[in-house]
Design an enzyme around this catalytic site. Structure first.
Site, PDB file in Angstrom:
ATOM      1  N   GLU A  78       2.492   9.482  12.469  1.00  0.00           N
ATOM      2  CA  GLU A  78       1.517   9.082  13.483  1.00  0.00           C
ATOM      3  C   GLU A  78       1.994   7.837  14.209  1.00  0.00           C
ATOM      4  O   GLU A  78       2.714   7.008  13.647  1.00  0.00           O
ATOM      5  CB  GLU A  78       0.146   8.767  12.833  1.00  0.00           C
ATOM      6  N   HIS A  87      -5.104  -2.060   0.426  1.00  0.00           N
ATOM      7  CA  HIS A  87      -5.816  -0.779   0.437  1.00  0.00           C
ATOM      8  C   HIS A  87      -7.012  -0.748  -0.499  1.00  0.00           C
ATOM      9  O   HIS A  87      -7.543   0.308  -0.824  1.00  0.00           O
ATOM     10  CB  HIS A  87      -4.864   0.392   0.152  1.00  0.00           C
ATOM     11  N   LYS A  98      -3.264  16.051   4.183  1.00  0.00           N
ATOM     12  CA  LYS A  98      -3.369  15.403   5.501  1.00  0.00           C
ATOM     13  C   LYS A  98      -2.893  16.304   6.628  1.00  0.00           C
ATOM     14  O   LYS A  98      -3.460  16.303   7.721  1.00  0.00           O
ATOM     15  CB  LYS A  98      -2.528  14.123   5.525  1.00  0.00           C
ATOM     16  N   ARG A 102     -16.329  12.690  -1.777  1.00  0.00           N
ATOM     17  CA  ARG A 102     -17.025  12.104  -2.922  1.00  0.00           C
ATOM     18  C   ARG A 102     -18.067  11.113  -2.416  1.00  0.00           C
ATOM     19  O   ARG A 102     -18.098  10.782  -1.222  1.00  0.00           O
ATOM     20  CB  ARG A 102     -16.022  11.340  -3.796  1.00  0.00           C
TER      21      ARG A 102
HETATM   22  C1  MV4 Z   1      -2.896   3.999   9.764  1.00  0.00           C
HETATM   23  C2  MV4 Z   1      -2.808   2.670  10.237  1.00  0.00           C
HETATM   24  C3  MV4 Z   1      -2.358   2.484  11.527  1.00  0.00           C
HETATM   25  N1  MV4 Z   1      -2.019   3.539  12.284  1.00  0.00           N
HETATM   26  N2  MV4 Z   1      -2.540   5.012  10.569  1.00  0.00           N
HETATM   27  C4  MV4 Z   1      -3.741   3.029   5.226  1.00  0.00           C
HETATM   28  C5  MV4 Z   1      -4.498   3.783   4.172  1.00  0.00           C
HETATM   29  C6  MV4 Z   1      -4.865   5.088   4.772  1.00  0.00           C
HETATM   30  N3  MV4 Z   1      -6.191   5.516   4.413  1.00  0.00           N
HETATM   31  C7  MV4 Z   1      -4.712   4.902   6.238  1.00  0.00           C
HETATM   32  N4  MV4 Z   1      -4.027   3.659   6.451  1.00  0.00           N
HETATM   33  C8  MV4 Z   1      -3.649   3.271   7.689  1.00  0.00           C
HETATM   34  N5  MV4 Z   1      -3.318   4.282   8.537  1.00  0.00           N
HETATM   35  C9  MV4 Z   1      -2.114   4.774  11.790  1.00  0.00           C
HETATM   36  N6  MV4 Z   1      -1.761   5.813  12.574  1.00  0.00           N
HETATM   37  C10 MV4 Z   1      -3.178   1.635   9.393  1.00  0.00           C
HETATM   38  C11 MV4 Z   1      -3.590   1.935   8.106  1.00  0.00           C
HETATM   39  C12 MV4 Z   1      -3.984   0.828   7.293  1.00  0.00           C
HETATM   40  C13 MV4 Z   1      -5.308   0.671   6.892  1.00  0.00           C
HETATM   41  C14 MV4 Z   1      -6.296   1.594   7.224  1.00  0.00           C
HETATM   42  C15 MV4 Z   1      -7.600   1.424   6.815  1.00  0.00           C
HETATM   43  C16 MV4 Z   1      -7.933   0.312   6.057  1.00  0.00           C
HETATM   44  C17 MV4 Z   1      -6.967  -0.599   5.713  1.00  0.00           C
HETATM   45  C18 MV4 Z   1      -5.653  -0.437   6.117  1.00  0.00           C
HETATM   46  C19 MV4 Z   1      -4.697  -1.380   5.763  1.00  0.00           C
HETATM   47  C20 MV4 Z   1      -3.420  -1.222   6.162  1.00  0.00           C
HETATM   48  C21 MV4 Z   1      -3.046  -0.110   6.913  1.00  0.00           C
END
Ligand code: MV4
Length: 489
Positions: free
Chosen positions: A200, A235, A116, A292
């Site tokens: 972040e 997730h 990341k 993928r």
């Molecule tokens: C975040 C976010 C809010 N703000 N980043 C969770 C899994 C990862 N792929 C990224 N995720 C998140 N990153 C910032 N700066 C909220 C999430 C997140 C989320 C993102 C996508 C789909 C579902 C989620 C569920 C909870 C939190």
């Protein structure tokens, strides 16, 4: 073109890859574990190789066993599907080292996008919007706390090597930062052997939108528009669709351009997905690149008319993309519901068992990609995804109505599934209004327990079939006792 492809996966995606290979005139070799002797995917291929015991670490995650199977069967390429080793740079290296073609991006792309910190820096330097944050080398407690203060609360701590939410912590106050950092680092070190962190600004109530990209080995790069995957739980995505109901044509064009810019920065080759967070104010931010084919790729296929597995194979074989960006004209709307063998009343825990009766919906605009059938055993060893139900309509309302009808014609008896929750989601007024966000299930469907609604004649026929096909042996529980919400007493 390849003569034979080894499919290094199981379940619905192995079945789906085998079918495209067959349609292309390519022979297939499946692999299976001891738990999958009776599974569907080995039967869909031209031949099948036993690679090890049920434990994934000793079968579907065993790179050496997979490469040996590819050599033994005379395959000249390996399709990794999703999950398992699909994003492993070391596996892609091992496949190439054996003189075979890995159907996916080059190892260097997996390595760069699996970090990341590196991915964020690359994207920021390439003009792709990233969430305000910190991806610096100074990982001392003091540097991270200072970064958090200057970003502003709340912040989210993300392990640089992580994925799928593992080790992430949301911190809302300076007082909580030190202990959150310590536990996030501990989890990251245990899971990934690397405790570098990215920080972040935490975006509240985001939507998840992602851009499908395709790059060939000749420098052509296109996008196939976006998917919205905001309906998820812990997730794990549950419902996906395209186009996103949240985007205006202008925002869509900006998002897709950012997806292509991200893929270009990563020197992307083959099919990939650039994930973004979409904030309530319409701003979008790069999250990560999935190197993928994704589970939810069929919604993109439904609106573009393309076969993404076919394109992956053509690209891996060195062919140029057979179309240009302006030839991609998506039509209508598509939805996907993921049918899982899990128990929504018990924290979505996996619900293993034997499928006593299974009925797939069909009809105009309906696609059902399944890895199981009546009689299949669902084990605890692997992801409990049974099938993906995809509907297409000329507009979102038609796709939703077709989904509601198709879910009512879907029957799974013998194992507990999330079918009732899928029905509740697509029936919900907020879903029908397109008002999605990543907390949708928790906000609208907490504690939902109503049983799945199946047409009564389907249930009656299924029950009769179960009784005739598998009368309970003396002393064994009658299958009727295991049928859960469909019991007719
Ligand atoms: C975040 C976010 C809010 N703000 N980043 C969770 C899994 C990862 N792929 C990224 N995720 C998140 N990153 C910032 N700066 C909220 C999430 C997140 C989320 C993102 C996508 C789909 C579902 C989620 C569920 C909870 C939190």
């Amino acid at each position: 073109m390849f003569g034979k492809v080894l499919i290094a996966n199981r379940g619905e995606i192995a079945v789906r890859v085998a079918r495209t290979c067959r349609a292309m005139g390519i022979r297939t070799a499946a692999v299976y574990s001891e738990a999958d002797r009776e599974a569907l995917h080995p039967r869909e291929a031209d031949e099948a190789v036993l690679i090890g015991p049920a434990e994934a670490a000793r079968s579907y995650l065993d790179a050496e066993a997979l490469v040996a199977a590819a050599r033994r069967t005379g395959a000249d390429a390996v399709h990794p599907g999703y999950g398992f080793l699909s994003q492993s740079a070391d596996f892609a290296d091992a496949v190439a080292g054996a003189g075979l073609t890995f159907i996916g991006p080059p190892p260097a792309v997996h390595r760069a996008m699996g970090d990341k910190q590196a991915a964020r820096r690359l994207m920021a330097a390439s003009g792709v919007p990233v969430v305000p944050g910190y991806d610096g080398d100074d990982q001392s407690d003091g540097a991270l706390l200072a970064a958090a203060r200057s970003i502003g609360w709340p912040v989210i701590l993300k392990p640089s090597r992580g994925g799928g939410g593992k080790g992430m912590r949301v911190v809302r106050r300076a007082e909580d930062f030190a202990s959150a950092l310590a536990s996030s680092r501990r989890e990251a070190r245990a899971a990934f052997g690397d405790d570098r962190m990215v920080l972040e600004r935490y975006v509240e109530r985001p939507r998840h939108v992602e851009v499908q990209v395709l790059g060939d080995a000749h420098g052509h790069l296109v996008h196939l528009f976006e998917r919205e995957c905001s309906i998820q739980r812990r997730h794990q995505k549950v419902v996906e669709e395209t186009p996103s109901p949240a985007l205006t044509p202008e925002r869509r064009a900006a998002l897709c351009a950012a997806g292509v810019a991200a893929a270009r920065a990563a020197a992307y080759v083959n099919a990939g997905t650039v994930e973004f967070l979409l904030a309530p104010d319409g701003a979008f931010y790069f999250l990560e690149v999935n190197t993928r084919l994704q589970v939810e790729h069929p919604v993109t296929e439904a609106v573009t008319g393309l076969d993404l597995v076919r394109l992956q194979i053509q690209i891996a074989a060195g062919q140029a993309l057979p179309f240009a960006q302006e030839d991609v004209r998506p039509q209508g709307h598509a939805l996907e519901c993921r049918l899982y063998a899990e128990d929504p009343d018990h924290d979505d825990r996996p619900a293993p068992g034997r499928i006593l009766h299974y009925a797939a919906p069909e009809g105009p605009g309906v696609r059902f990609d399944s890895g199981v059938a009546t009689g299949s055993e669902v084990t605890v060893h692997y992801d409990p995804l049974l099938a993906k139900l995809v509907t297409w309509g000329r507009d979102r309302d038609e796709a939703v109505q077709r989904m509601r009808a198709a879910l009512r014609r879907t029957v799974v008896l013998g194992v507990t599934t999330n079918l009732a929750r899928l029905q509740a989601i697509v029936d919900h007024p907020a879903f029908r209004a397109g008002a999605l966000h990543t907390g949708f299930i928790e906000e609208h469907l907490a504690g939902h327990t109503a049983p799945a609604v199946a047409p009564p004649e389907a249930v009656a026929a299924a029950l009769a079939a179960v009784r005739l096909a598998s009368p309970a042996p003396a002393g064994a529980p009658d299958p009727w006792e295991t049928l859960g919400p469909w019991r007719l007493d």
